[in-house]
Design a protein around this motif. Sequence first.
Motif, PDB file in Angstrom:
ATOM      1  N   ILE A  34      51.945 -92.284  70.568  1.00 51.73           N
ATOM      2  CA  ILE A  34      51.212 -93.197  69.936  1.00 51.73           C
ATOM      3  C   ILE A  34      50.996 -93.043  68.452  1.00 51.73           C
ATOM      4  O   ILE A  34      51.301 -94.094  67.469  1.00 51.73           O
ATOM      5  N   TYR A  35      50.842 -91.683  68.132  1.00 48.69           N
ATOM      6  CA  TYR A  35      50.287 -91.580  66.556  1.00 48.69           C
ATOM      7  C   TYR A  35      51.343 -90.747  66.002  1.00 48.69           C
ATOM      8  O   TYR A  35      52.036 -89.902  66.736  1.00 48.69           O
ATOM      9  N   GLU A  76      48.348 -88.361  61.761  1.00 49.80           N
ATOM     10  CA  GLU A  76      47.021 -89.204  62.317  1.00 49.80           C
ATOM     11  C   GLU A  76      46.740 -88.839  63.372  1.00 49.80           C
ATOM     12  O   GLU A  76      45.518 -89.560  63.778  1.00 49.80           O
ATOM     13  N   GLU A 105      43.344 -94.544  74.958  1.00 49.42           N
ATOM     14  CA  GLU A 105      44.560 -94.771  73.969  1.00 49.42           C
ATOM     15  C   GLU A 105      45.448 -95.672  74.710  1.00 49.42           C
ATOM     16  O   GLU A 105      45.670 -95.553  76.113  1.00 49.42           O
ATOM     17  N   GLU A 108      49.346 -98.085  73.993  1.00 54.69           N
ATOM     18  CA  GLU A 108      50.251 -98.616  73.428  1.00 54.69           C
ATOM     19  C   GLU A 108      49.775-100.173  73.181  1.00 54.69           C
ATOM     20  O   GLU A 108      48.786-100.810  74.006  1.00 54.69           O
ATOM     21  N   ASP A 109      50.481-100.928  72.315  1.00 57.87           N
ATOM     22  CA  ASP A 109      49.983-102.344  72.030  1.00 57.87           C
ATOM     23  C   ASP A 109      50.409-103.113  73.135  1.00 57.87           C
ATOM     24  O   ASP A 109      51.348-103.838  72.718  1.00 57.87           O
ATOM     25  N   PHE A 148      43.011 -98.254  57.878  1.00 54.83           N
ATOM     26  CA  PHE A 148      43.910 -97.373  58.499  1.00 54.83           C
ATOM     27  C   PHE A 148      44.634 -96.635  57.635  1.00 54.83           C
ATOM     28  O   PHE A 148      46.045 -97.197  57.270  1.00 54.83           O
ATOM     29  N   ASN A 163      41.671 -94.309  65.494  1.00 56.25           N
ATOM     30  CA  ASN A 163      42.444 -95.120  66.431  1.00 56.25           C
ATOM     31  C   ASN A 163      43.484 -95.739  65.716  1.00 56.25           C
ATOM     32  O   ASN A 163      43.500 -96.083  64.406  1.00 56.25           O
ATOM     33  N   LYS A 164      44.512 -96.709  66.393  1.00 51.58           N
ATOM     34  CA  LYS A 164      45.228 -97.629  66.091  1.00 51.58           C
ATOM     35  C   LYS A 164      44.498 -99.006  65.562  1.00 51.58           C
ATOM     36  O   LYS A 164      43.712 -99.217  66.172  1.00 51.58           O
ATOM     37  N   ASP A 165      45.071 -99.582  64.528  1.00 54.11           N
ATOM     38  CA  ASP A 165      44.663-100.690  64.237  1.00 54.11           C
ATOM     39  C   ASP A 165      44.468-101.960  65.218  1.00 54.11           C
ATOM     40  O   ASP A 165      43.822-102.874  65.079  1.00 54.11           O
ATOM     41  N   TYR A 166      45.070-101.728  66.415  1.00 55.55           N
ATOM     42  CA  TYR A 166      44.977-102.903  67.062  1.00 55.55           C
ATOM     43  C   TYR A 166      44.145-102.813  68.316  1.00 55.55           C
ATOM     44  O   TYR A 166      44.113-103.294  69.358  1.00 55.55           O
ATOM     45  N   TYR A 167      43.541-101.547  68.172  1.00 54.03           N
ATOM     46  CA  TYR A 167      42.333-101.436  69.450  1.00 54.03           C
ATOM     47  C   TYR A 167      41.349-102.136  69.554  1.00 54.03           C
ATOM     48  O   TYR A 167      41.046-102.439  70.741  1.00 54.03           O
TER      49      TYR A 167
END
Length: 356
Positions: free
Chosen positions: A26-27, A31, A87, A89-90, A133, A143-147
């Motif tokens: 994912i990263y 990051e 964690e 995926e989008d 981010f 974390n990812k911006d879509y979390y």
Amino acid sequence: MSLNAVIFGARSKEHIQDFLALPGRIYGSGELMQSVKEEKAILKGTHVLSHYFTATPILIYEDGRAVSRGIVTVYPGDETAYLGFFESEDNSAAAGLLFHTAFGLARDMGMKALVGPVDCSFWIRYRLKTNQFRSPYTGEPYNKDYYLKLWEENGFQVWEQYGSNHYTTVENDQGCEKYMERLNQKLEQGYEIRSPLPKEFHKTLREVYGLLIELYSTFPVYKRITEKEFRTLFKNLRFILNYSMVKMAYYQGKAVGFFISVPNFGNGVYGKLHLWDMPGILAQKKKPDSYVMLYMGVDPGHKGLGKAFAEAIRRELKAQQVPSVGALIRSGNGNKDYVGQLIDFEYEYALLERRI
């Protein structure tokens, strides 16, 4: 598309491997803030804090491929369950199945709320990043911006908010007069504020524990641990501290406050380190490009000492001419906007809750 949820145990080697491998997909390399060793200890029930809680890991597979993960944690006597090590995926459908499964587990165990992200413990990692981010700083819950979208789509609402201030380089003393006066006042009153020596690390850690274990007890998701467990969790700090940016306060020989900063290594001290990583880490430790101000605590019987601490640290930053991050301050904290003219942007974080 076929989705299925798997709840697994400490002996399930294949699922443990899939759980640990997901963040790496994912990263990007710059990051990834994962500690595989720590996660594996949680999954196997061998972490130093594992005896306090029950951790139930969940994996979501899409057509046989792991795409979303999390761990539901419950504590005896606590009516709130915690969801962490999240964690994904989008993928709204996969995340939705994960949250649905976690919520069902919490409900079936008689919980009244599900809160997260909390990676099993206050002492490991908690909070969700919601803005800015870019390259993560050391100690950041990244974390990812879509979390946030995935959590809110599944009925979670913001429960607590936090912020980290990014400070530019200190060029002068403008706007700091009252803090300078407070430091001088405390020194005149007999307080000693100094950096510990490296050989005093273990003594300092004991003193910090004695203060912090009470001062942080009102924080959300806090659970008490023993001094031995605390020392185990934080023993590796000794290898990354630049002691000029660690301060202890003493009054009549007793520790009454602490301020702990670390050089900003980004994600360079996470994961498995190799010999070839060490020269860069040692160079950054000796002459940091920036600092992360992580922990501060003052005995409530010594009012005004917090401002004196902040001034002592500001003087160090001015001498070293580097920027810094005042990390993870709970919303409403009175010290949040200290030296406000030096703040060029703010990171934001949240804890989320879904009632059952």
